[in-house]
Structures are given as structure tokens and as C-alpha cells.
Design an enzyme around this catalytic site. Structure first.
Site, mmCIF file in Angstrom:
data_model
loop_
_atom_site.group_PDB
_atom_site.id
_atom_site.type_symbol
_atom_site.label_atom_id
_atom_site.label_comp_id
_atom_site.label_asym_id
_atom_site.label_seq_id
_atom_site.Cartn_x
_atom_site.Cartn_y
_atom_site.Cartn_z
ATOM 1 N N HIS A 70 100.491 3.803 -81.144
ATOM 2 C CA HIS A 70 101.778 4.571 -81.971
ATOM 3 C C HIS A 70 101.220 5.879 -82.397
ATOM 4 O O HIS A 70 99.932 6.212 -82.913
ATOM 5 C CB HIS A 70 102.258 3.918 -83.144
ATOM 6 C CG HIS A 70 103.003 4.399 -83.994
ATOM 7 N ND1 HIS A 70 104.332 4.591 -84.030
ATOM 8 C CD2 HIS A 70 102.817 5.170 -85.186
ATOM 9 C CE1 HIS A 70 105.093 5.363 -84.752
ATOM 10 N NE2 HIS A 70 104.032 5.602 -85.822
ATOM 11 N N ASN A 84 102.445 -0.551 -75.160
ATOM 12 C CA ASN A 84 101.929 0.728 -74.735
ATOM 13 C C ASN A 84 101.083 1.262 -75.603
ATOM 14 O O ASN A 84 100.947 2.341 -75.637
ATOM 15 C CB ASN A 84 103.312 1.726 -74.384
ATOM 16 C CG ASN A 84 104.035 1.679 -75.962
ATOM 17 O OD1 ASN A 84 103.473 1.273 -76.994
ATOM 18 N ND2 ASN A 84 105.065 2.694 -76.134
ATOM 19 N N ARG A 123 98.879 6.757 -72.883
ATOM 20 C CA ARG A 123 99.879 5.798 -72.017
ATOM 21 C C ARG A 123 99.991 5.907 -70.734
ATOM 22 O O ARG A 123 99.776 5.023 -69.846
ATOM 23 C CB ARG A 123 101.168 5.915 -72.755
ATOM 24 C CG ARG A 123 101.225 5.418 -74.034
ATOM 25 C CD ARG A 123 102.707 5.745 -74.594
ATOM 26 N NE ARG A 123 102.893 5.033 -76.039
ATOM 27 C CZ ARG A 123 103.675 5.373 -76.908
ATOM 28 N NH1 ARG A 123 104.685 6.770 -76.649
ATOM 29 N NH2 ARG A 123 103.881 4.937 -78.020
ATOM 30 N N GLU A 153 104.747 7.532 -92.807
ATOM 31 C CA GLU A 153 103.985 6.596 -92.253
ATOM 32 C C GLU A 153 102.456 6.472 -93.220
ATOM 33 O O GLU A 153 101.690 5.414 -93.378
ATOM 34 C CB GLU A 153 103.751 6.618 -90.854
ATOM 35 C CG GLU A 153 104.971 6.316 -90.317
ATOM 36 C CD GLU A 153 105.437 6.641 -88.566
ATOM 37 O OE1 GLU A 153 104.416 7.325 -88.248
ATOM 38 O OE2 GLU A 153 106.334 6.395 -88.041
HETATM 39 P P1 IDP Z 1 107.434 5.876 -79.506
HETATM 40 O O1 IDP Z 1 106.364 4.792 -79.895
HETATM 41 O O2 IDP Z 1 107.135 6.451 -78.397
HETATM 42 O O3 IDP Z 1 107.691 6.737 -80.755
HETATM 43 P P2 IDP Z 1 109.934 4.624 -80.053
HETATM 44 O O4 IDP Z 1 111.166 5.011 -79.283
HETATM 45 O O5 IDP Z 1 109.957 5.291 -81.515
HETATM 46 O O6 IDP Z 1 108.700 5.063 -79.255
HETATM 47 O O7 IDP Z 1 109.863 2.993 -79.925
HETATM 48 C C1 IDP Z 1 108.889 2.532 -80.946
HETATM 49 C C2 IDP Z 1 108.272 1.360 -80.079
HETATM 50 O O8 IDP Z 1 109.385 0.415 -79.655
HETATM 51 C C3 IDP Z 1 107.660 1.848 -78.619
HETATM 52 O O9 IDP Z 1 106.616 2.465 -78.667
HETATM 53 C C4 IDP Z 1 107.813 0.484 -77.715
HETATM 54 O O10 IDP Z 1 106.496 -0.130 -78.083
HETATM 55 C C5 IDP Z 1 108.732 -0.256 -78.290
HETATM 56 N N1 IDP Z 1 110.165 -0.024 -77.495
HETATM 57 C C6 IDP Z 1 111.005 1.142 -77.618
HETATM 58 N N2 IDP Z 1 111.918 1.179 -76.632
HETATM 59 C C7 IDP Z 1 111.696 -0.334 -76.182
HETATM 60 C C8 IDP Z 1 112.571 -1.097 -75.213
HETATM 61 O O11 IDP Z 1 113.548 -0.428 -74.621
HETATM 62 N N3 IDP Z 1 112.052 -2.134 -74.967
HETATM 63 C C9 IDP Z 1 110.810 -2.702 -75.676
HETATM 64 N N4 IDP Z 1 110.104 -2.182 -76.525
HETATM 65 C C10 IDP Z 1 110.710 -0.973 -76.677
HETATM 66 MG MG MG Z 2 108.622 6.428 -82.507
#
Ligand code: IDP
Ligand code: MG
Length: 151
Positions: free
Chosen positions: A117, A114, A104, A128
Site C-alpha cells: 500500500h 497486491n 506490483r 495515514e
Molecule cells: P491502491 O492500493 O492502488 O491505492 P485502491 O483502489 O485504493 O488501490 O484499493 C485499495 C486496495 O483494495 C487495493 O490495493 C486492493 O488490495 C483492494 N482492491 C481494490 N479494488 C479491488 C477489487 O476490485 N477487488 C478486490 N480487491 C480490490
Molecule cells: Mg488507495
């Protein structure tokens, strides 16, 4: 040595931007073993289950719409410590805070786009992997360099 498996997915933005080989290469050159790989456009049901932990967050419906908008590359990687290592290779959720050298940090700027996952722990990895893959889609194999690996 704890042999682990983790679920990793290249999101639609990574596929659309032509980053599949670049991202696959990060895990392959690190030395992890690919045991599952497929391309699919996730159903809404799959996406909602996958991101179920975020269902009350304001970004949930936009996230589900985005992840179902086009093809995703779903993968299972295996190796010693792969769950935490994959998260390190991926970098922080907010790409502008992700360190250079991470996926990222090098390839994205927007939290909603981003590119990738990765499972965040052993329970989510199991959940998952089972959600995205059938048992018969995972391939057990022994890389010929395995004998080089030491404790
Ligand atoms: P991660 O992918 O790093 O585990 P998580 O907090 O699990 O992050 O969030 C899942 C996905 O949700 C993130 O990768 C991102 O694409 C999206 N996301 C998380 N927070 C936000 C936000 O505040 N706005 C928009 N999208 C978000
Ligand atoms: Mg996550």
C-alpha cells in the site's frame, strides 16, 4: 524542492512471501529516507479506518479481513516528491496492469494480494501517517549523503 512524507505498508501477502527486504530495497535504493518502520498485525478498527474510503465497496470486508490476517510492515518514507514517486514505484492497483519494473508489476498477479500500500496524495499521507504512527515513533535524521542533493 518539496520535502514530503508518505505512508507505505507491506501487506500480509508480502510478509508471508518473504518480500520485505526486496520491497524495502526499492525505496532505499531509490534514495528515499526511512523515518518510521514497524511490524504489527493491524486491528480491525485500524484497518477499517485506513480503508474507510472504500467502506461501501463490495471488496471492503474481504480487504479488512485480509489486512488484519497477519503481520504488516508499516513505514514512513521521506523525500522530495516521495508521495507520487512511491505510487510510481508501487505500480497500478491491478498487478497484471502494473508495468514491469514496478513492485506490483514484478511481484504480484492478484488485485486482492497486491503486496503493498502507498498513500495516494498529501492529505491521505498525513491521515495515514497519523493513523499508523505516534509522533515519537518517527525519527528525524540526516543521511550523510544529503549534501549531494541539489535542486
Ligand atoms: P491502491 O492500493 O492502488 O491505492 P485502491 O483502489 O485504493 O488501490 O484499493 C485499495 C486496495 O483494495 C487495493 O490495493 C486492493 O488490495 C483492494 N482492491 C481494490 N479494488 C479491488 C477489487 O476490485 N477487488 C478486490 N480487491 C480490490
Ligand atoms: Mg488507495
Amino acid at each position: 524542492m518539496t520535502l514530503e512524507r508518505t505512508f507505505v505498508a507491506i501487506k500480509p501477502d508480502g510478509v508471508q512471501r518473504g518480500l520485505i527486504a526486496e520491497i524495502l530495497g526499492r525505496f532505499e535504493t531509490k534514495g528515499f529516507k526511512l523515518v518510521g518502520l514497524k511490524q504489527l498485525t493491524p486491528s480491525k478498527e485500524l484497518a477499517e479506518k485506513h480503508y474507510g474510503v472504500h467502506k461501501d465497496r463490495p471488496f471492503f470486508s474481504g480487504l479488512v479481513d485480509f489486512i488484519t490476517s497477519g503481520p504488516v510492515i508499516a513505514m514512513v518514507w521521506e523525500g522530495d516528491g516521495v508521495i507520487a514517486s512511491a505510487r510510481k514505484l508501487i505500480g497500478a492497483t491491478k498487478p497484471l496492469e502494473a508495468e514491469p519494473g514496478t513492485i506490483r508489476g514484478d511481484l504480484a498477479v492478484n488485485i486482492g494480494r497486491n503486496v503493498i500500500h502507498g498513500s495516494d496524495g498529501s492529505d491521505t499521507a498525513d491521515f495515514e501517517i497519523n493513523l499508523w504512527f505516534q509522533e515519537n515513533e518517527l525519527v528525524d535524521w540526516t543521511p550523510s549523503d544529503q549534501e549531494w542533493r541539489v535542486e
